[in-house]
Design an enzyme around this catalytic site. Structure first.
Site, short mmCIF file in Angstrom:
data_model
loop_
_atom_site.label_atom_id
_atom_site.label_comp_id
_atom_site.label_asym_id
_atom_site.label_seq_id
_atom_site.Cartn_x
_atom_site.Cartn_y
_atom_site.Cartn_z
N CYS A 1 0.81 -1.34 0.07
CA CYS A 1 0.09 0.15 0.00
C CYS A 1 1.01 1.37 0.12
O CYS A 1 0.29 2.47 -0.26
CB CYS A 1 -0.95 -0.14 1.14
SG CYS A 1 -0.64 -0.54 2.76
N HIS B 1 -1.86 6.77 4.11
CA HIS B 1 -0.39 6.45 4.36
C HIS B 1 -0.02 7.76 3.67
O HIS B 1 -0.47 8.15 2.51
CB HIS B 1 0.19 5.65 3.62
CG HIS B 1 0.06 4.08 4.29
ND1 HIS B 1 -0.73 3.89 5.36
CD2 HIS B 1 0.06 2.98 3.86
CE1 HIS B 1 -0.80 2.60 5.64
NE2 HIS B 1 -0.59 1.92 4.67
N1 LIG Z 1 -4.82 -3.02 4.88
C1 LIG Z 1 -4.34 -2.40 4.37
O1 LIG Z 1 -4.06 -1.17 3.83
C2 LIG Z 1 -3.25 -3.47 3.08
C3 LIG Z 1 -3.00 -2.87 1.90
C4 LIG Z 1 -2.26 -3.83 1.22
C5 LIG Z 1 -2.41 -4.99 1.45
N2 LIG Z 1 -3.10 -5.48 2.47
C6 LIG Z 1 -3.09 -6.97 2.51
O2 LIG Z 1 -4.44 -7.55 2.52
C7 LIG Z 1 -4.61 -8.75 3.40
C8 LIG Z 1 -5.61 -8.41 4.47
O3 LIG Z 1 -5.36 -7.27 5.08
P1 LIG Z 1 -6.39 -6.38 5.86
O4 LIG Z 1 -5.70 -5.21 6.40
O5 LIG Z 1 -7.93 -6.46 5.30
O6 LIG Z 1 -6.55 -7.44 7.46
P2 LIG Z 1 -7.93 -7.71 8.30
O7 LIG Z 1 -8.71 -6.53 8.64
O8 LIG Z 1 -7.08 -8.32 9.44
O9 LIG Z 1 -8.61 -8.75 7.81
C9 LIG Z 1 -8.04 -10.05 7.55
C10 LIG Z 1 -9.34 -11.06 6.82
O10 LIG Z 1 -8.67 -12.24 6.50
C11 LIG Z 1 -9.74 -13.32 7.10
N3 LIG Z 1 -8.97 -14.22 7.66
C12 LIG Z 1 -8.00 -14.17 8.82
N4 LIG Z 1 -7.74 -15.61 9.14
C13 LIG Z 1 -8.42 -16.28 8.25
C14 LIG Z 1 -8.56 -17.89 8.08
N5 LIG Z 1 -7.69 -18.60 8.89
N6 LIG Z 1 -9.32 -18.40 7.30
C15 LIG Z 1 -10.07 -17.45 6.54
N7 LIG Z 1 -10.06 -15.93 6.45
C16 LIG Z 1 -9.23 -15.50 7.65
C17 LIG Z 1 -10.42 -12.31 8.26
O11 LIG Z 1 -11.52 -13.09 8.54
P3 LIG Z 1 -12.31 -12.90 10.07
O12 LIG Z 1 -12.95 -11.46 9.95
O13 LIG Z 1 -13.16 -14.06 10.25
O14 LIG Z 1 -11.11 -12.85 11.12
C18 LIG Z 1 -10.71 -11.03 7.45
O15 LIG Z 1 -11.82 -11.22 6.64
C19 LIG Z 1 -3.18 -9.08 4.14
O16 LIG Z 1 -2.62 -9.76 3.16
C20 LIG Z 1 -2.40 -7.60 3.90
O17 LIG Z 1 -1.15 -7.71 3.80
C21 LIG Z 1 -3.61 -4.80 3.24
#
Ligand SMILES: NC(=O)c1ccc[n+]([C@@H]2O[C@H](COP(=O)([O-])OP(=O)(O)OC[C@H]3O[C@@H](n4cnc5c(N)ncnc54)[C@H](OP(=O)(O)O)[C@@H]3O)[C@@H](O)[C@H]2O)c1
Length: 340
Positions: free
Chosen positions: A135, A248
């Protein structure tokens, strides 16, 4: 590659997370041609009902037995382990995977794409997987691309000021809880980050390597070179977590190959699709996280010549990490794929 259809079945792995929820809003806003949605998350969220496109969708638990029959496109925004396990498997089964993690980004046969910068990289998708950048890399390359074309780039020094939503929902909750606890003179617990993030700044994102660089700093350098197709580009980064909920910011110093006046830089940046130049110090106009929250564009201000080096330029860039930094970029890639 994706078979041309009038509408597509999309699976979202991580639909209940910070990026997943934003993805659903963006699909709705941009009227993506969806036949139906399959929403996956962990056991914790299984059965939750989410409304999107005027319909209710039940969240399914993602398990090795989950069937993806009929799915055309899968957006993965969950965990590295899920990207590793399901990205590979779905890509091999003919589903086009758009992956948000760092797992595949640097693999030579996986395109790493910001549509405004290198849409041509979508021409071949050998493994059925397209990665979206980190990001902080996405807004950085959006700012660098027009400068690269106008004057060539020799070296980039970037310092980031990254919001807690970059770590996901749990980190946003932690910032809010710590802030409330501090205001009530209660003890503060740090669980997501190694130290208190409220009223603090952590010069640490990801894990440290032997040389003392954070993994986030290494990602920024490598991903920028890949996307800009500039393997020799010198990039050095310092990544900092700040107590901001969303967006960011990046202070970027660029050493160009040829001279470019600040006004010329303003003009080439303003002509870049997806960029808004917001830069008038005389009226105290410069981008801030609160301006860019919920916006699609990358905002650029504080554009000025750096006289301490030859052909130097300073920029201040702000972008919503959940939109252009993640969900929007993924949906734009899907749009490019269904249009070709
Ligand atoms: N946040 C950012 O700005 C951003 C930017 C670029 C890339 N990313 C990438 O995007 C991804 C997600 O980020 P996020 O910020 O959205 O994280 P998040 O808010 O922590 O959400 C994680 C998601 O993954 C699911 N999950 C976690 N463990 C799981 C499992 N064992 N089985 C199935 N589903 C599972 C969660 O489900 P539950 O709700 O059921 O726990 C939730 O839907 C990561 O790879 C991160 O590096 C994030």
């Amino acid at each position: 590659m994706l078979k041309k259809k009038s509408s597509y079945v999309m699976a979202i792995l991580g639909a209940t997370g910070a990026v997943g929820k934003e993805t659903l809003e963006i699909l709705e806003e941009r009227k993506f041609p969806l036949a139906s949605l399959r929403l996956f998350a962990s056991k914790r969220s299984a059965g939750e009902v989410i409304t999107c496109l005027g319909r209710e969708w039940k969240v399914e638990e993602l398990t090795p037995e989950s069937s993806f029959a009929g799915v055309d496109i899968a957006l993965i925004s969950a965990t590295d382990a899920i990207s590793r396990d399901y990205g590979q498997r779905l890509g091999a089964a003919g589903v086009v995977v758009i992956d948000d993690s760092g797992v595949f980004r640097m693999e030579p046969d996986v395109p790493l794409v910001v549509p405004e910068v290198n849409v041509h990289a979508l021409g071949t998708i050998p493994r059925g997987i397209v990665s979206i950048p980190n990001c902080t890399t996405t807004p950085l390359v959006m700012a660098l691309k027009p400068l690269q074309e106008a004057a060539g780039i020799h070296r980039v020094v970037v310092t980031t000021f990254q919001s807690v939503s970059g770590t996901g929902t749990a980190a946003m909750d932690e910032l809010m809880t710590q802030t409330k606890d501090l205001m009530a003179f209660r003890d503060v617990k740090a669980e997501v980050y190694p130290y208190q993030i409220a009223f603090n700044v952590l010069p640490h994102i990801g894990s440290f390597n032997d040389g003392g660089d954070c993994s986030e700093e290494v990602k920024i350098a490598k991903e920028s070179r890949k996307i800009l197709e500039a393997p020799l580009l010198r990039v050095t980064a310092t990544t900092v977590r700040v107590p901001v909920l969303r967006c960011h910011s990046e202070a970027i110093n660029v050493e160009l190959e040829r001279p470019l006046k600040a006004n010329e830089a303003r003009a080439v940046l303003a002509a870049m699709p997806g960029v808004i130049v917001y830069d008038d110090p005389t009226r105290k106009l410069y981008p801030m996280p609160l301006d860019a929250t919920g916006k699609d564009e990358v905002y650029i201000g504080r554009i000025r010549e750096d006289e301490s080096i030859t052909n130097g330029l300073n920029l201040w860039v702000v972008s919503d990490n959940l939109r252009k930094g993640a969900a929007l970029n993924a949906v734009q890639i899907a749009e490019c794929l269904v249009q070709t």
